[in-house]
Design a protein around this motif. Sequence first.
Motif, PDB file in Angstrom:
ATOM      1  N   TYR A 233       0.823  -1.214   0.000  1.00  0.00           N
ATOM      2  CA  TYR A 233       0.000   0.000   0.000  1.00  0.00           C
ATOM      3  C   TYR A 233       0.861   1.271   0.000  1.00  0.00           C
ATOM      4  CZ  TYR A 233      -3.434  -3.438   1.443  1.00  0.00           C
ATOM      5  OH  TYR A 233      -4.248  -4.547   1.498  1.00  0.00           O
ATOM      6  N   SER A 249      -3.116   4.763   0.493  1.00  0.00           N
ATOM      7  CA  SER A 249      -3.922   4.626  -0.720  1.00  0.00           C
ATOM      8  C   SER A 249      -4.376   3.184  -0.890  1.00  0.00           C
ATOM      9  CB  SER A 249      -3.121   5.052  -1.944  1.00  0.00           C
ATOM     10  OG  SER A 249      -3.812   4.715  -3.139  1.00  0.00           O
ATOM     11  N   THR A 250      -5.661   3.029  -1.216  1.00  0.00           N
ATOM     12  CA  THR A 250      -6.205   1.732  -1.643  1.00  0.00           C
ATOM     13  C   THR A 250      -6.835   1.876  -3.025  1.00  0.00           C
ATOM     14  OG1 THR A 250      -8.301   2.174  -0.511  1.00  0.00           O
ATOM     15  CG2 THR A 250      -6.621   0.949   0.729  1.00  0.00           C
ATOM     16  N   ASP A 251      -6.377   2.884  -3.768  1.00  0.00           N
ATOM     17  CA  ASP A 251      -6.886   3.131  -5.118  1.00  0.00           C
ATOM     18  C   ASP A 251      -6.578   1.923  -5.999  1.00  0.00           C
ATOM     19  OD1 ASP A 251      -7.409   3.976  -7.717  1.00  0.00           O
ATOM     20  OD2 ASP A 251      -6.733   6.024  -7.323  1.00  0.00           O
ATOM     21  N   PRO A 252      -7.579   1.357  -6.663  1.00  0.00           N
ATOM     22  CA  PRO A 252      -7.343   0.190  -7.533  1.00  0.00           C
ATOM     23  C   PRO A 252      -6.315   0.437  -8.632  1.00  0.00           C
ATOM     24  CG  PRO A 252      -9.692   0.536  -7.179  1.00  0.00           C
ATOM     25  CD  PRO A 252      -8.995   1.725  -6.596  1.00  0.00           C
ATOM     26  N   ASP A 253      -6.118   1.714  -9.013  1.00  0.00           N
ATOM     27  CA  ASP A 253      -5.120   2.025 -10.028  1.00  0.00           C
ATOM     28  C   ASP A 253      -3.696   1.905  -9.479  1.00  0.00           C
ATOM     29  OD1 ASP A 253      -7.078   2.533 -11.898  1.00  0.00           O
ATOM     30  OD2 ASP A 253      -7.123   4.690 -11.487  1.00  0.00           O
ATOM     31  N   ARG A 263     -11.056  -1.991   3.382  1.00  0.00           N
ATOM     32  CA  ARG A 263     -10.336  -0.729   3.531  1.00  0.00           C
ATOM     33  C   ARG A 263     -10.253  -0.318   4.994  1.00  0.00           C
ATOM     34  NH1 ARG A 263     -13.063   2.473  -1.558  1.00  0.00           N
ATOM     35  NH2 ARG A 263     -11.470   1.955  -3.105  1.00  0.00           N
ATOM     36  N   GLY A 295     -12.409   5.849   1.931  1.00  0.00           N
ATOM     37  CA  GLY A 295     -12.298   5.984   0.481  1.00  0.00           C
ATOM     38  C   GLY A 295     -11.000   5.427  -0.057  1.00  0.00           C
ATOM     39  N   LYS A 296     -10.667   5.850  -1.264  1.00  0.00           N
ATOM     40  CA  LYS A 296      -9.436   5.376  -1.905  1.00  0.00           C
ATOM     41  C   LYS A 296      -8.192   5.907  -1.199  1.00  0.00           C
ATOM     42  CE  LYS A 296     -11.554   5.239  -6.520  1.00  0.00           C
ATOM     43  NZ  LYS A 296     -11.487   5.818  -7.890  1.00  0.00           N
ATOM     44  N   TYR A 297      -8.280   7.151  -0.713  1.00  0.00           N
ATOM     45  CA  TYR A 297      -7.151   7.778  -0.021  1.00  0.00           C
ATOM     46  C   TYR A 297      -7.618   8.159   1.378  1.00  0.00           C
ATOM     47  CZ  TYR A 297      -5.638   8.182  -4.862  1.00  0.00           C
ATOM     48  OH  TYR A 297      -5.311   7.906  -6.163  1.00  0.00           O
TER      49      TYR A 297
END
Length: 336
Positions: A233, A249-253, A263, A295-297
């Motif tokens: 991560y 960050s857990t953004d899939p990108d 998360r 969220g993602k971040y």
Amino acid sequence: MKPNIFEIATKELNQDSFITWLLQYADPENKKHDVNIHNCATDFVKQLIHKQLPNFNEDIVKVKAGRQWQNIDVWAEINDKYLLVIEDKTNTSHHSNQLTRYKTLSIKWCNENGYQTPICIYLKTGNESLTSLKHIITQGFAIYNRQDLIKLLSNYSNITNDIFIDFFERLTRLENVNNQFETKVLGKWDGNDWQGYFQHLEKNMKLVNWNYVNNPNGGFWNAVLNWDYWGIYPAYLQIEEGKLCFKISTDPDEVEMPDNVTRAEIRNTFHNLIINKAKEYGILKIQRPSKFGNGKYMTVALVNKKDWLGADDMIIEKEKTLERLEGYLHFLKNII
């Protein structure tokens, strides 16, 4: 302050018009209208050309300039030999691969018309991070910034034209506002001060990037200080107009999350690591956020503005602040 047309007409199209107007004055035919503006314009053309052709030493004998050719903001044909392509920006940045497209179009035009390789300029009177500007250079554009333009225009204080004076005074005011963070109490900082401060930071430490984040809550200026990894991560420090945030960050990108973990679980584990290590090292200013996101971040811990930057009634102590930021970066890198 006296009325200034460029304080009223702040859109990029109006700046495009001024740049085109000045370029047109470089043509010798226009010397008769105002010799001082002509001399300034001639210097302007030469400076732009020197950005990509440093050995250029020809006289300027012919200039034809206009706006909006193939969506290019400003263009100019110089001496029937050189094509100037100018992407003109105030506060926005490049987008949608536009610079590569403009470069390709202009090379094709030059080849078809017997011109040399085009001179591509990214003219920026607002602020932009060094990371972004370096990316622009890789796309074949040279940077001509606000400081370059102020230096040029300030050499022609004998010019009395109202359009010229208004534009110069607008640029000078922007530059002054950009640097006022050094003498302004922290509690009165606004977006201009954060931009000025982030420019100071990127000259003194390696930043990943800084920019404006637009969100439903009104947006904020932020600077990402690092981009390291806690396992798979991305883990990093981010300044968010005051708060110094430890984020993940857990953004899939950017990361492929395991199927058997949420998360919230990742956030909580990383939060506990930071808080426990902070206590172990005696770093008491690192705190839990008032509310966790999902969220993602995600912000997992933070340092309040007064504890790393200073109290609202203080003026920034740049060296001490830099030392604190380096200390928090060292802490994060050490524990991950």
